[in-house]
Structure formats: structure tokens, C-alpha cells
Write a protein that holds these residues in place. Structure first.
Motif, short mmCIF file in Angstrom:
data_model
loop_
_atom_site.label_atom_id
_atom_site.label_comp_id
_atom_site.label_asym_id
_atom_site.label_seq_id
_atom_site.Cartn_x
_atom_site.Cartn_y
_atom_site.Cartn_z
N MET A 34 9.33 -8.35 11.15
CA MET A 34 10.58 -8.58 12.03
C MET A 34 10.99 -7.89 13.77
N ASN A 79 10.52 -17.61 19.20
CA ASN A 79 8.87 -18.25 19.74
C ASN A 79 9.89 -19.33 21.00
N GLU A 117 7.49 -8.25 15.67
CA GLU A 117 7.35 -9.43 16.70
C GLU A 117 8.68 -9.46 17.52
N ILE A 125 11.65 -15.72 13.46
CA ILE A 125 10.41 -16.07 14.35
C ILE A 125 10.08 -17.21 15.05
N SER A 144 12.78 -14.02 7.46
CA SER A 144 11.80 -14.03 8.85
C SER A 144 11.35 -14.78 9.39
N ASP A 145 10.71 -15.85 8.61
CA ASP A 145 9.82 -17.56 9.78
C ASP A 145 11.03 -17.50 10.27
#
Length: 164
Positions: free
Chosen positions: A109, A47, A112, A43, A39-40
Motif C-alpha cells: 500500500m 486509482n 502504491e 488500491i 489492499s486490493d
């Protein structure tokens, strides 16, 4: 809460005011990085692609569970709508291989992706979509999206929406 106030609060909290980069095309690598991995990393890739005009449609496809991954290094992202299969980044026709895998969006997720969809909707030509996006973002703004929100605020022509 006013959109301008939301932006100002988030800018102060984040301590940044970077300008949005120029528009580009979503690359196959970006598409796969947004759809695959932890997920990090996903994301971060999401972005990083925020200024891309193709991102809104791709985010909607991810939220609609229309994106499949073809194993490889990097994995290839395909968009599947009914019987139509295309490369998720280029839109080129593709064939769905037997080993294609579903993209898994955990709760984090999905949140986001939903927040990015709302942020991108601030640039919609439709007033109702922009108003709905402002309401969706009223609970907080992720600092990574501030350049895009700032661009949307600068482009907003409806004074009543600017005051929200």
C-alpha cells in the motif's frame, strides 16, 4: 527514459487509453475506502479517485501517518496534524474520538501511495517537482494511472521534460 516513451509502452502493455474524468471533490466514502479495508480494495479506490484534485494532499497525509479511522460503516477518515483534527475529505473541523484507529499501510500500500504521489506530482506547477516525479516513475507505470499521466503530458510546457 523519455516520459512519452514510458507512457507509450504502458499504453501498449495495458491496451487502454481511457480519458481522465472531470475533477471532483474527494468524498467521505472515497476517503474511507482509500484508508480502510484490504489492499486490493484500497488500491482500487485510490486509482478511482486519481482525477480528484484533493487526492494529492490526502495521499501525503496517508504517507505521513496523519490519517485516523473512526469505526463505523463506513469508517470515517480524519486527518490529524498536531492538535488540529479535520474530516479528511471535507476539511471540516472534527473531534478525535477515543476509539480512532491508525491507518495501517503495508509495504504494498505504501508503494502504491508513493507511486500515486509521484503521478500526481506530474501536474505540479513547479518544474523541479515534475522532474522528480518523472524520475520516480521511470521504472514503470501502472496502467490505471495512464489517464492522469496523459493529462500531465498534454499540460507539460517544458519540452526537455517531455523528452525524458
Amino acid at each position: 527514459m523519455r516520459l512519452a516513451h514510458l507512457i507509450g509502452r504502458a499504453l501498449v502493455a495495458a491496451g487502454l487509453a481511457a480519458a481522465a474524468s472531470g475533477a471532483s471533490a474527494l468524498t467521505p466514502e472515497q476517503a474511507s475506502r482509500i484508508a480502510a479495508g484490504d489492499s486490493d480494495a484500497r488500491i482500487e479506490a485510490l486509482n478511482a479517485a486519481a482525477a480528484d484534485p484533493a487526492l494529492a494532499a490526502y495521499v501525503q497525509a496517508l504517507l505521513a501517518d496523519e490519517v485516523k479511522l473512526v469505526p463505523g460503516e463506513p469508517p470515517r477518515a480524519l486527518r490529524v496534524q498536531g492538535s488540529q483534527v479535520v474530516d479528511a475529505a471535507t476539511g471540516a473541523p472534527a473531534t478525535l474520538p477515543d476509539d480512532a484507529q491508525d491507518v495501517v499501510n503495508n509495504n504494498r500500500m505504501r508503494r502504491e501511495l508513493e507511486a500515486m504521489a509521484a503521478t500526481l506530482a506530474l501536474l505540479s506547477p513547479e518544474r523541479a517537482a515534475r522532474e522528480q516525479a518523472i524520475a520516480a516513475l521511470a521504472d514503470g507505470v501502472d496502467a490505471s494511472r495512464l489517464p492522469l499521466i496523459d493529462r500531465a503530458l498534454a499540460a507539460e510546457t517544458d519540452e526537455t521534460l517531455k523528452l525524458r
